[in-house]
Design an enzyme around this catalytic site. Structure first.
Site, mmCIF file in Angstrom:
data_model
loop_
_atom_site.group_PDB
_atom_site.id
_atom_site.type_symbol
_atom_site.label_atom_id
_atom_site.label_comp_id
_atom_site.label_asym_id
_atom_site.label_seq_id
_atom_site.Cartn_x
_atom_site.Cartn_y
_atom_site.Cartn_z
ATOM 1 N N ASP A 56 -42.530 -3.943 23.073
ATOM 2 C CA ASP A 56 -41.470 -4.098 22.065
ATOM 3 C C ASP A 56 -41.221 -2.766 21.353
ATOM 4 O O ASP A 56 -40.895 -2.722 20.166
ATOM 5 C CB ASP A 56 -41.809 -5.189 21.052
ATOM 6 C CG ASP A 56 -40.578 -5.661 20.267
ATOM 7 O OD1 ASP A 56 -39.447 -5.471 20.761
ATOM 8 O OD2 ASP A 56 -40.747 -6.212 19.162
ATOM 9 N N HIS B 189 -33.571 -7.919 12.988
ATOM 10 C CA HIS B 189 -32.214 -8.092 13.513
ATOM 11 C C HIS B 189 -31.216 -8.171 12.358
ATOM 12 O O HIS B 189 -31.498 -8.764 11.313
ATOM 13 C CB HIS B 189 -32.123 -9.368 14.352
ATOM 14 C CG HIS B 189 -32.888 -9.298 15.627
ATOM 15 N ND1 HIS B 189 -32.310 -9.475 16.865
ATOM 16 C CD2 HIS B 189 -34.214 -9.068 15.879
ATOM 17 C CE1 HIS B 189 -33.221 -9.362 17.806
ATOM 18 N NE2 HIS B 189 -34.389 -9.112 17.229
#
Length: 372
Positions: A270, A139
């Site tokens: 994911d 992220h």
């Protein structure tokens, strides 16, 4: 028009029915039985196995588009269409740490899409942005932040009935903010967090019973500090999803987790993209390139997964050495229960969607059968 799926080994999620018959009509399951009805069109499975379609609650992109980069209906359709190719009939497109404007755009895109399409897109997973920067993983550091009361309230209000799962680092919240999020009705998942074993206990006691990708982006198990991983193992009610690709989680570690968690152990993809068709990708401060079958960033770290739910199920069967029925449950009934949708999806029973996978005895062949 009613149709009968016949000559199948039916894995309902509760039992296995040899020579089972599933009656479907208008995209719904009407009944599960042993008798073959007369004067009804039949779909002969040739003795193969049948279960509910897979559920993926954490998927970032389809075969070509990435939801956080382009949070619109075209991307959602790409994710859904790509997922159907790999046995997944129900999805939560995942939006990772982004600006408030992007988050709200993603929520509205999912809302608009669901109004137009009554299919397997069942909501959204918001992973971040309220994460611990020390465990942010892939992220962007520019997007990871602590919640303000105003932003949190707006996300809760706009995300009502759309956000099914939100991943947070609870240490970034005030107690008042956390209670407000718990009261929102979202399924809260702890992830990208530095909390210790001891610090995790009050959060689980509040009713949070899910973590995001066990082992990844959290404190690890040690004999002096059991970490968040140890807290998950200790608390029986906490669900433990795993990216079972051999890289995000070694198969030996997954075996241990499964032995300890049993019916709380389930699978997620994911996936950054499905099908390994996108070789290079860059968005904001996020970059990924295919390297030996895995996505890695320019620093060599894992940057999302490439695995599909079909591959995850096959890996569970082949590497965890569980039965085919048990591997299937890791992608169906347990996923539904983890997000509170066990009365709507994940089983073959009356009233549930007519969304299935057909598979052979050793799960080497898996095919989507979607009538919903």
């Amino acid at each position: 028009m009613k149709e009968a799926i016949v000559n199948a080994v039916v894995h309902t999620g509760d039992e296995i029915i040899e020579n089972g018959v599933v009656i479907i009509e208008n995209g719904k399951i009407i009944s599960v039985q042993k008798e073959i009805p007369k004067d009804m069109e039949q779909i002969d499975l040739g003795g193969n196995h049948l279960s509910a379609g897979f559920i993926d609650i954490q998927i970032n992109g389809g075969e070509k588009l990435y939801f956080s980069q382009t949070p619109n209906e075209e991307t959602i359709q790409d994710i859904y269409d790509a997922s159907l190719k790999y046995g997944t009939t129900h999805v939560l497109p995942c939006l990772i740490s982004s600006s408030k404007e992007t988050i709200l755009a993603g929520i509205e895109a999912i809302r608009d899409y669901m109004k137009k399409h009554n299919n397997g897109v069942i909501g959204m997973h918001l992973e971040g942005p309220f994460l611990n920067p020390l465990r942010r993983g892939a992220h962007s550091i520019d997007q990871v932040r602590k919640p303000t009361d105003e932003e949190l309230e707006e996300i809760i209000e706009k995300g009502k009935d759309i956000i099914k799962v939100i991943t947070i680092a609870p240490e970034c919240f005030t107690e008042e903010q956390l209670n407000k999020l718990i009261d929102s009705g979202f399924t809260i998942s702890i992830g990208h967090s530095t909390i210790t074993h001891k610090e995790a206990q009050p959060y689980f006691a509040k009713g949070i019973n899910l973590v995001t990708h066990l082992f990844n982006a959290m404190t690890q198990f040690g004999h002096r500090e059991p970490g968040l991983v140890g807290a998950v193992f200790e608390n029986e009610e906490v669900y433990a999803p795993v990216i079972l690709d051999g890289a995000h989680c070694d198969y030996a570690a997954a075996k241990v987790a499964y032995k300890l968690k049993k019916d709380k152990f389930f699978l997620i993809s994911d996936a950054t993209f499905l099908g390994r068709k996108v070789a290079n990708f860059k968005w904001d401060n996020f970059d990924a390139h295919l390297e030996n079958g895995f996505y890695r960033n320019e620093d060599g770290n894992l940057a999302g997964a490439t695995i599909s739910m079909t591959e995850a199920v096959q890996n569970a069967y082949n590497h965890l050495h569980v039965s085919a029925d048990e591997a299937i449950k890791m992608a169906t009934t347990r996923v539904a229960a983890a997000i509170g949708m066990q009365d709507k999806i994940g089983k073959i029973q009356s009233g549930f969607p007519a969304s299935f996978v057909k598979f052979n005895t050793d799960l080497s062949e898996i095919e989507t059968l979607n009538f919903a």
